[in-house]
Design a protein around this motif. Sequence first.
Motif, mmCIF file in Angstrom:
data_model
loop_
_atom_site.group_PDB
_atom_site.id
_atom_site.type_symbol
_atom_site.label_atom_id
_atom_site.label_comp_id
_atom_site.label_asym_id
_atom_site.label_seq_id
_atom_site.Cartn_x
_atom_site.Cartn_y
_atom_site.Cartn_z
ATOM 1 N N GLU A 1 11.550 4.872 2.430
ATOM 2 C CA GLU A 1 12.830 4.241 1.265
ATOM 3 C C GLU A 1 13.058 2.713 1.666
ATOM 4 O O GLU A 1 14.084 2.381 0.664
ATOM 5 N N ALA A 2 12.613 2.343 1.775
ATOM 6 C CA ALA A 2 12.493 1.158 1.705
ATOM 7 C C ALA A 2 10.972 0.525 0.352
ATOM 8 O O ALA A 2 11.163 -1.079 0.377
ATOM 9 N N GLY A 3 10.635 1.384 0.271
ATOM 10 C CA GLY A 3 9.498 0.846 -0.732
ATOM 11 C C GLY A 3 9.532 0.339 -1.905
ATOM 12 O O GLY A 3 8.898 -0.373 -2.214
ATOM 13 N N PRO B 1 7.708 14.954 -4.583
ATOM 14 C CA PRO B 1 9.269 14.015 -5.174
ATOM 15 C C PRO B 1 9.095 13.102 -4.213
ATOM 16 O O PRO B 1 10.006 11.933 -4.691
ATOM 17 N N ASP B 2 8.586 13.356 -2.909
ATOM 18 C CA ASP B 2 8.868 11.501 -2.527
ATOM 19 C C ASP B 2 8.014 10.472 -2.578
ATOM 20 O O ASP B 2 8.380 9.204 -2.658
ATOM 21 N N ALA B 3 7.266 11.258 -3.339
ATOM 22 C CA ALA B 3 6.334 9.850 -3.952
ATOM 23 C C ALA B 3 6.767 9.744 -5.376
ATOM 24 O O ALA B 3 6.640 8.253 -6.158
ATOM 25 N N ALA B 4 7.013 10.445 -6.176
ATOM 26 C CA ALA B 4 7.279 10.282 -7.861
ATOM 27 C C ALA B 4 8.575 8.837 -7.713
ATOM 28 O O ALA B 4 7.792 8.275 -9.100
ATOM 29 N N PRO B 5 8.706 8.619 -7.489
ATOM 30 C CA PRO B 5 10.037 7.169 -7.549
ATOM 31 C C PRO B 5 9.556 6.468 -7.549
ATOM 32 O O PRO B 5 9.610 5.019 -7.681
ATOM 33 N N LEU B 6 8.336 6.021 -5.986
ATOM 34 C CA LEU B 6 8.015 4.879 -6.063
ATOM 35 C C LEU B 6 6.483 4.907 -6.959
ATOM 36 O O LEU B 6 6.465 3.523 -7.681
ATOM 37 N N ALA B 7 5.875 5.986 -7.410
ATOM 38 C CA ALA B 7 5.221 5.468 -8.442
ATOM 39 C C ALA B 7 5.579 5.021 -9.430
ATOM 40 O O ALA B 7 5.616 4.179 -10.099
ATOM 41 N N GLU B 8 7.013 5.410 -10.326
ATOM 42 C CA GLU B 8 7.621 4.742 -11.419
ATOM 43 C C GLU B 8 8.409 3.301 -10.693
ATOM 44 O O GLU B 8 8.293 3.196 -12.255
ATOM 45 N N ALA C 1 2.930 11.251 -12.092
ATOM 46 C CA ALA C 1 1.485 10.460 -11.451
ATOM 47 C C ALA C 1 1.815 8.968 -11.731
ATOM 48 O O ALA C 1 2.263 8.214 -12.445
ATOM 49 N N VAL C 2 0.345 8.343 -10.914
ATOM 50 C CA VAL C 2 0.479 6.791 -10.973
ATOM 51 C C VAL C 2 -0.411 6.503 -12.179
ATOM 52 O O VAL C 2 -0.810 7.001 -13.058
ATOM 53 N N LEU D 1 0.667 -1.359 -0.022
ATOM 54 C CA LEU D 1 -0.104 -0.496 0.380
ATOM 55 C C LEU D 1 1.018 1.466 -0.121
ATOM 56 O O LEU D 1 1.685 1.043 1.015
ATOM 57 N N LEU D 2 0.532 1.952 -1.037
ATOM 58 C CA LEU D 2 1.455 3.629 -0.881
ATOM 59 C C LEU D 2 0.049 4.411 -0.218
ATOM 60 O O LEU D 2 -0.857 4.620 -1.168
#
Length: 478
Positions: A106-108, A133-140, A169-170, A52-53
């Motif tokens: 960071e573990a995501g 910026p903290d969410a964009a890398p996880l979406a990618e 964006a996701v 879950l994000l």
Amino acid sequence: MRTAYSVDTVRTAERELMARLPEGTLMQRAAAGLAAACADVLGRVYGSRVVLLVGSGDNGGDALYAGARLARRGAGVTAVLLAPDRTHPGGLAALRRAGGTVAAPEAGGALIDRADLVLDGIVGIGGKGGLRPDAAPLAERAARSRAAVVAVDLPSGVEADTGEVRGAAVRADLTVTFGTHKPGLLIDPARENAGSVRLVDIGLELPDEPDLEALQHADVARLLPVPSAESDKYRRGVVGIAAGSARYPGAAVLAVSGALRGGAGAVRYVGPAADGVIARFPETLVSDHGPAKAGRVQAWVVGPGVGDDAATVAEVLAAEVPVLVDADGLRLADLDAVRARTAPTLMTPHAGEAAALLGVAREEVESARLESVRELAARYGATVLLKGSTTLVADAPGGRTGVRVNATGTSWLATAGSGDVLSGLAGSLLAAGLTALDAGSVAAYLHGLAGRYASDGAPAGAHDVAESLPEAWRDTRG
């Protein structure tokens, strides 16, 4: 008919419903539908790995409660908390009680790489301006992973009311939306981020007039003109086609081909491509005396391939019947004359033509399609059909306030002459008695279906699309 409502309308309906329900009921309804959709995607819940994000607010709460339901069914669920201090407390507690765990951002990435499903609960329908910026890398990372990506209500980073994507964006495989569709789920470019869309009914009571409509087979079938036993060609309607030139004779042939399959009883052609038109379609009524002396018509189509023939465009715009203006006609038309018309006018630009009419860059139209089509309709006092991967139709001022969207097409329709077929088809529907809004909407729907049938996964020409219109018509009525 599929409908979509703005964020303000949805939130008002949610507040009114929550006031009548026990606290938390609405979120539990959403979470139940969301968890069921995730279970369908997974196929086997027990032993699956779910990430879950989770952002702040109710969107994250929906994800947490849905995660708790999956955890109780044996899934290994981990919540990556992007706003630990503002995480929904009830949802977080429910997840922990069900055996779910929590991880830092960071573990995501590593968790996503091992996941079977990633649930996007980062930002709700009120989000603006793309992901932080903290969410964009996880979406990618999720987009590149093998995991199925499911968005909660709306892919995070897209704009609910407009369909704009103004940053990272996701990109979801499935979006589970609650209560009603949001405009951004139906309009490009955001529609591309949504993947498939599943609507979960949570009991919202919404106004009769939506912000966006999408016709479906039954709606189109009700609007299609069907002749009666007493009909003749004039009662069915006669459409005039002023198109083509020495340089572009094919535009006339293609516009006539669309018009002949659009429900009107007859097609009159005016222009320099008469020989080509008659050779291909001998049933066409041809005149070489100009639009004003062509004979009785109930609607005109002007513009496809006319080159620099501004006089013909002006003559058609002076007619006191509905007029569709396309292609070169949009470039040559006296726009003050368009505004002054009392009979209905349907303008059918693609993004480049719309940009020229608005005086902006094409990229601005493509990134803000809903705003652009509304602005065109208001500025020129016309119904406007903005062509594209999702076609939008905005009614003239004083008509319906909502916009219609159509997504029946295929990328194979991006071929020379396809728009000429669409213009003839829509003009024929105008002549048969449909309003400009209905004619544009129904034409876009049938044209898109015909494109699918014509291509069947392979390249197809505009003439193939025209020849597939009867199949699309029969399918819709069936």
